[in-house]
Design an enzyme around this catalytic site. Structure first.
Site, PDB file in Angstrom:
ATOM      1  N   SER A 139      13.897 -91.677  68.105  1.00 46.30           N
ATOM      2  CA  SER A 139      15.279 -91.507  67.662  1.00 46.30           C
ATOM      3  C   SER A 139      16.129 -92.615  68.261  1.00 46.30           C
ATOM      4  CB  SER A 139      15.821 -90.149  68.105  1.00 46.30           C
ATOM      5  OG  SER A 139      17.227 -90.071  67.943  1.00 46.30           O
ATOM      6  N   TYR A 152      17.589 -83.322  73.523  1.00 45.56           N
ATOM      7  CA  TYR A 152      16.992 -84.124  72.452  1.00 45.56           C
ATOM      8  C   TYR A 152      16.863 -85.577  72.892  1.00 45.56           C
ATOM      9  CZ  TYR A 152      16.012 -85.938  67.807  1.00 45.56           C
ATOM     10  OH  TYR A 152      15.423 -86.562  66.737  1.00 45.56           O
TER      11      TYR A 152
END
Length: 282
Positions: A139, A152
């Site tokens: 990500s 995350y």
């Protein structure tokens, strides 16, 4: 099934043996469909396979130490080996860094980091034998953290560290590439939005097709790439986050402040500390 032509600059995917995790989700379905359409043999793993998945998907809980090697062995038996592992499975959710880690934090770390680790470890021998490749769907938040989603970002940054170690250990025989999408509209954002912590206004959304294109470039490119952002904007953000982190910190901090003062987190319990501090700042 008819196959689509191989895009320029990519190796022929016909007959390539591919395993995709998170195969029934938004990214996974699109990746599997594209590869199968190019003639690859594709098997997926997912906690909840869908009835209309474009390829065969085996049920597997990537957070279960015992389940993963059994499911991977079944997948490799169906494929007859393994040329490409795409570690796509992942989950997100609200997790402010200022609060103690609870079940939500453990859930994200266990799937995003350890689930990938378990799966890759179960595939190493087959990948080495085939001189294969591993693609980690990381990500942009692995390089540039956003607030209120610490689990995350931490899991994805740790995933990159794991990929770096893996590359050093098996890179003589296996290519390892990390792909860095930004935000794509998908159900992964639902729990964050439900908690009143939507990233709307904090991040620009990108098209799913661009992510799939980049994953294919990582897995099928004629040369192995170490890191691949998925857009031009992402490439700039990735560069700045790595080389000018204080600048990206200031940009994100200013964006967060503007969101707070626009009442974007009004009533969101998990953001109460952030809101309070910004409103009392001089």
């Amino acid at each position: 099934m008819s196959t689509s032509p191989t895009p320029r600059g990519l190796r022929d995917a016909h007959g390539l043996r591919v395993l995709v995790t998170g195969a029934s989700g938004t990214f996974g379905r699109a990746i599997c469909a594209r590869l199968a359409g190019m003639g690859a043999q594709v098997v997926g793993l997912d906690l909840a396979p869908g009835a209309d998945d474009p390829v065969e998907v085996l049920a597997c809980d990537l957070t279960d130490d015992a389940d993963v090697p059994v499911a991977v062995a079944a997948a490799l038996e169906k494929l007859g080996g393994l040329d490409l592992l795409i570690n796509n499975a992942g989950t997100g959710g609200p997790a402010p860094a200022e609060l103690p880690p609870g079940d939500e934090v453990r859930r994200q770390l266990d799937l995003n980091l350890l689930g990938t680790w378990r799966t890759t470890a179960a595939c190493v021998d087959a990948l080495v034998a085939a001189r294969g490749r591993v693609v980690m769907v990381s990500s942009r938040m692995a390089a540039m953290q956003l607030p209120l989603a610490a689990a995350y970002g931490a899991s994805k940054r740790a995933l990159v560290a794991y990929a770096d170690a893996l590359r050093l250990e098996i890179g003589t025989h296996v290519g390892v590439t990390c792909v860095y999408p930004s935000a794509v509209r998908s159900p992964i954002h639902d729990s964050t939005a439900a908690a009143g912590l939507s990233l709307e206004g904090m991040s620009s959304y990108e098209p799913l097709d661009g992510v799939v294109d980049t994953v294919l470039r990582a897995g099928l490119g004629r040369r192995v790439r170490r890191d691949l952002p998925t857009t031009r904007r992402g490439s700039v953000e990735f560069f700045l986050a790595r080389h000018l982190p204080r600048l990206t910190d200031r940009i994100v901090a200013r964006t967060l402040a503007s969101r707070v003062h626009a009442n974007a987190f009004e009533g969101a319990e998990l953001a109460a500390g952030v809101v309070r501090r910004h409103r009392s700042a001089p």
